[in-house]
Design a protein around this motif. Sequence first.
Motif, PDB file in Angstrom:
ATOM      1  N   UNK A 164      -9.397  11.470 -42.436  1.00  0.00           N
ATOM      2  CA  UNK A 164      -9.571  12.798 -43.012  1.00  0.00           C
ATOM      3  C   UNK A 164     -11.000  13.257 -43.184  1.00  0.00           C
ATOM      4  N   UNK A 165     -11.966  12.511 -42.609  1.00  0.00           N
ATOM      5  CA  UNK A 165     -13.352  12.949 -42.700  1.00  0.00           C
ATOM      6  C   UNK A 165     -13.640  14.074 -41.719  1.00  0.00           C
ATOM      7  N   UNK A 166     -14.851  14.653 -41.764  1.00  0.00           N
ATOM      8  CA  UNK A 166     -15.214  15.678 -40.774  1.00  0.00           C
ATOM      9  C   UNK A 166     -15.035  15.093 -39.378  1.00  0.00           C
ATOM     10  N   UNK A 167     -14.266  15.748 -38.509  1.00  0.00           N
ATOM     11  CA  UNK A 167     -13.923  15.135 -37.228  1.00  0.00           C
ATOM     12  C   UNK A 167     -15.131  14.859 -36.352  1.00  0.00           C
ATOM     13  N   UNK A 168     -15.109  13.671 -35.717  1.00  0.00           N
ATOM     14  CA  UNK A 168     -16.213  13.230 -34.870  1.00  0.00           C
ATOM     15  C   UNK A 168     -15.839  13.207 -33.397  1.00  0.00           C
ATOM     16  N   UNK A 169     -14.565  13.095 -33.078  1.00  0.00           N
ATOM     17  CA  UNK A 169     -14.131  12.928 -31.696  1.00  0.00           C
ATOM     18  C   UNK A 169     -13.547  14.235 -31.153  1.00  0.00           C
ATOM     19  N   UNK A 170     -13.550  14.416 -29.832  1.00  0.00           N
ATOM     20  CA  UNK A 170     -12.949  15.624 -29.263  1.00  0.00           C
ATOM     21  C   UNK A 170     -11.487  15.813 -29.660  1.00  0.00           C
ATOM     22  N   UNK A 171     -10.689  14.732 -29.641  1.00  0.00           N
ATOM     23  CA  UNK A 171      -9.278  14.880 -30.017  1.00  0.00           C
ATOM     24  C   UNK A 171      -9.165  15.240 -31.497  1.00  0.00           C
ATOM     25  N   UNK A 172      -9.974  14.597 -32.344  1.00  0.00           N
ATOM     26  CA  UNK A 172      -9.953  14.938 -33.764  1.00  0.00           C
ATOM     27  C   UNK A 172     -10.342  16.383 -34.015  1.00  0.00           C
ATOM     28  N   UNK A 173     -11.330  16.861 -33.281  1.00  0.00           N
ATOM     29  CA  UNK A 173     -11.768  18.254 -33.444  1.00  0.00           C
ATOM     30  C   UNK A 173     -10.719  19.221 -32.925  1.00  0.00           C
ATOM     31  N   UNK A 174     -10.076  18.864 -31.809  1.00  0.00           N
ATOM     32  CA  UNK A 174      -9.021  19.722 -31.287  1.00  0.00           C
ATOM     33  C   UNK A 174      -7.860  19.803 -32.273  1.00  0.00           C
ATOM     34  N   UNK A 175      -7.460  18.682 -32.837  1.00  0.00           N
ATOM     35  CA  UNK A 175      -6.374  18.689 -33.824  1.00  0.00           C
ATOM     36  C   UNK A 175      -6.769  19.529 -35.038  1.00  0.00           C
ATOM     37  N   UNK A 176      -8.022  19.409 -35.477  1.00  0.00           N
ATOM     38  CA  UNK A 176      -8.479  20.215 -36.608  1.00  0.00           C
ATOM     39  C   UNK A 176      -8.414  21.703 -36.272  1.00  0.00           C
ATOM     40  N   UNK A 177      -8.782  22.063 -35.044  1.00  0.00           N
ATOM     41  CA  UNK A 177      -8.712  23.449 -34.634  1.00  0.00           C
ATOM     42  C   UNK A 177      -7.277  23.957 -34.582  1.00  0.00           C
ATOM     43  N   UNK A 178      -6.370  23.133 -34.068  1.00  0.00           N
ATOM     44  CA  UNK A 178      -4.962  23.526 -34.008  1.00  0.00           C
ATOM     45  C   UNK A 178      -4.371  23.634 -35.410  1.00  0.00           C
ATOM     46  N   UNK A 183      -7.195   5.005 -28.898  1.00  0.00           N
ATOM     47  CA  UNK A 183      -7.795   3.806 -29.469  1.00  0.00           C
ATOM     48  C   UNK A 183      -7.952   4.010 -30.979  1.00  0.00           C
ATOM     49  N   UNK A 184      -6.883   3.734 -31.697  1.00  0.00           N
ATOM     50  CA  UNK A 184      -6.874   4.009 -33.136  1.00  0.00           C
ATOM     51  C   UNK A 184      -7.890   3.151 -33.879  1.00  0.00           C
ATOM     52  N   UNK A 185      -8.276   2.006 -33.287  1.00  0.00           N
ATOM     53  CA  UNK A 185      -9.260   1.157 -33.929  1.00  0.00           C
ATOM     54  C   UNK A 185     -10.695   1.563 -33.688  1.00  0.00           C
ATOM     55  N   UNK A 186     -10.928   2.542 -32.814  1.00  0.00           N
ATOM     56  CA  UNK A 186     -12.271   3.062 -32.598  1.00  0.00           C
ATOM     57  C   UNK A 186     -12.797   3.609 -33.928  1.00  0.00           C
ATOM     58  N   UNK A 187     -14.020   3.244 -34.331  1.00  0.00           N
ATOM     59  CA  UNK A 187     -14.509   3.676 -35.655  1.00  0.00           C
ATOM     60  C   UNK A 187     -14.474   5.189 -35.856  1.00  0.00           C
ATOM     61  N   UNK A 188     -14.817   5.954 -34.828  1.00  0.00           N
ATOM     62  CA  UNK A 188     -14.805   7.408 -34.985  1.00  0.00           C
ATOM     63  C   UNK A 188     -13.386   7.949 -35.067  1.00  0.00           C
ATOM     64  N   UNK A 189     -12.469   7.396 -34.269  1.00  0.00           N
ATOM     65  CA  UNK A 189     -11.066   7.816 -34.362  1.00  0.00           C
ATOM     66  C   UNK A 189     -10.514   7.473 -35.744  1.00  0.00           C
ATOM     67  N   UNK A 190     -10.822   6.265 -36.205  1.00  0.00           N
ATOM     68  CA  UNK A 190     -10.344   5.856 -37.535  1.00  0.00           C
ATOM     69  C   UNK A 190     -10.883   6.782 -38.625  1.00  0.00           C
ATOM     70  N   UNK A 191     -12.158   7.182 -38.496  1.00  0.00           N
ATOM     71  CA  UNK A 191     -12.734   8.108 -39.479  1.00  0.00           C
ATOM     72  C   UNK A 191     -12.038   9.460 -39.428  1.00  0.00           C
ATOM     73  N   UNK A 192     -11.720   9.921 -38.231  1.00  0.00           N
ATOM     74  CA  UNK A 192     -10.989  11.187 -38.101  1.00  0.00           C
ATOM     75  C   UNK A 192      -9.614  11.090 -38.748  1.00  0.00           C
ATOM     76  N   UNK A 193      -8.904   9.975 -38.496  1.00  0.00           N
ATOM     77  CA  UNK A 193      -7.564   9.799 -39.059  1.00  0.00           C
ATOM     78  C   UNK A 193      -7.607   9.698 -40.583  1.00  0.00           C
TER      79      UNK A 193
END
Length: 478
Positions: free
Chosen positions: A146-160, A134-144
């Motif tokens: 480049x902000x400090x990741x808020x979502x599990x997928x954003x955090x996993x991508x940051x870790x990888x 859901x790219x339009x989700x506010x937290x997903x959009x914030x992760x995309x």
Amino acid sequence: MRLSRLALAVVPPSARPGIGPGELRTGIVHLGLGAFHRAHQALYTEDAGDPAYGVCGVTMRSMAAAELLRAQDLLYSVLELDGQDASIRVCGMLTEAVGPQEGIARIADPAVRVVTTTVTEPGYRHDPATGRLRAGDPDVAADLAGGPPRTPVGRLVAGLRARRAAGAGPVTVICCDNLVGGGRLLGGLVTEFCELAREEGLLSWIGDGNVAFPSSMVDRIVPAPTGADRAAAARLLGVEDRAALATEPFRQWVIEDRFAGGRPPWERAGAVITPDVEPYETMKLRLLNGVHSVLAYLGALAGLGTVAEAMARPELAEAGRRYLELDAAPTLVPPPGTDLDAYREQLLARLSNPALRHPIAQVAADGTHKLPQRLLPVIRDRLARGAEPRWAALGVAAWMRYVSAGRADDGTPLTVADAMAARLAMPGAGPREVVDRLLGLTEVFGEDLRQDGTLRTLLSDWLTRLTADGALATARTG
């Protein structure tokens, strides 16, 4: 005395950790430090017996669980309850309990070989009907952005991303939530995130075999812990454990044999490592999780508090049995060596266990994400065969009544915990209007079910009866 490493001397020897906490090294990072992981994957890993695979637990929201565990030297106990019988063990597999930012850094540790996740179905921020992010989700959009990741997928991508930069080598990411094809889904969400963020280098690194996303099936009923559970743990341990959990004796873990590097020898602990998880996963989602949802929504409307209380009502237990026998079972090709009739009877016995006190509200939460995994595949399969998915439709109709009215049959208000709750509430609306509007949620039901006349008629008939007669009378008369 409170549970700690020092207090282990007071704990009965049979309940002490299988691996001494001082022997452990961190080899696993787990995202989602909740009760289920601690009563399931952590115990399998401890029973596998390799001290190189201690677990760094990462909280996704509040730090309360981490702070609670840190105050006990990361030790906690797990009660197994079966009627009047109880046993207990202390698990010592946690090496750390940290917040999301620290967790990202731990994924980059070369000693870490495995990342596991239990962040609940909605936590992945995907469309359950399509599996897309859901790219339009506010937290997903914030992760995309480049902000400090808020979502599990954003955090996993940051870790990888950090792991690739550190040259830390391959890693396996195992989704341990109740999702169809969880490995494929999570791998797809990570890929989609990287594409949207234009991280071509990370995508290439993942695609070169540095990250594997095997699917897995997890099964154990782990209710939210209660004060009674903590009191029982204190009696059995001789020390206070404020992080005690309660669960059932049954447990199962099936993991796809697709790893990027090292892993614990989980098969020593009874896990099944197999080339094909799908038959196990489909059976569990459609049987255990499916009947759980049927019982939860009917039970909530009837004013009941736990799944065992719902099973104690003959009319609801019979509705659950009919769902299992007449709708779910015909859609399954069971795993090799599985007796579906025996599995069903064992399942019904598990759900009837009064010692677990599994709250109906916990099972009923997040229905817009759970139904597409549990009941809707059964409905699609039965419709495709020209059959009427009568009892699966009753479960969906009960959900519709639950979320639209927001009240039990006796008028008691119900709390609907769902990310889409505001779109689901329709107090005072008639059955046909409720069915029309809720089937119109194509992100849940898809276009196919929205347009299916057989399903629409079934739902309208059931919902009319539920509205007029209540859950118990509707289930009783069938």
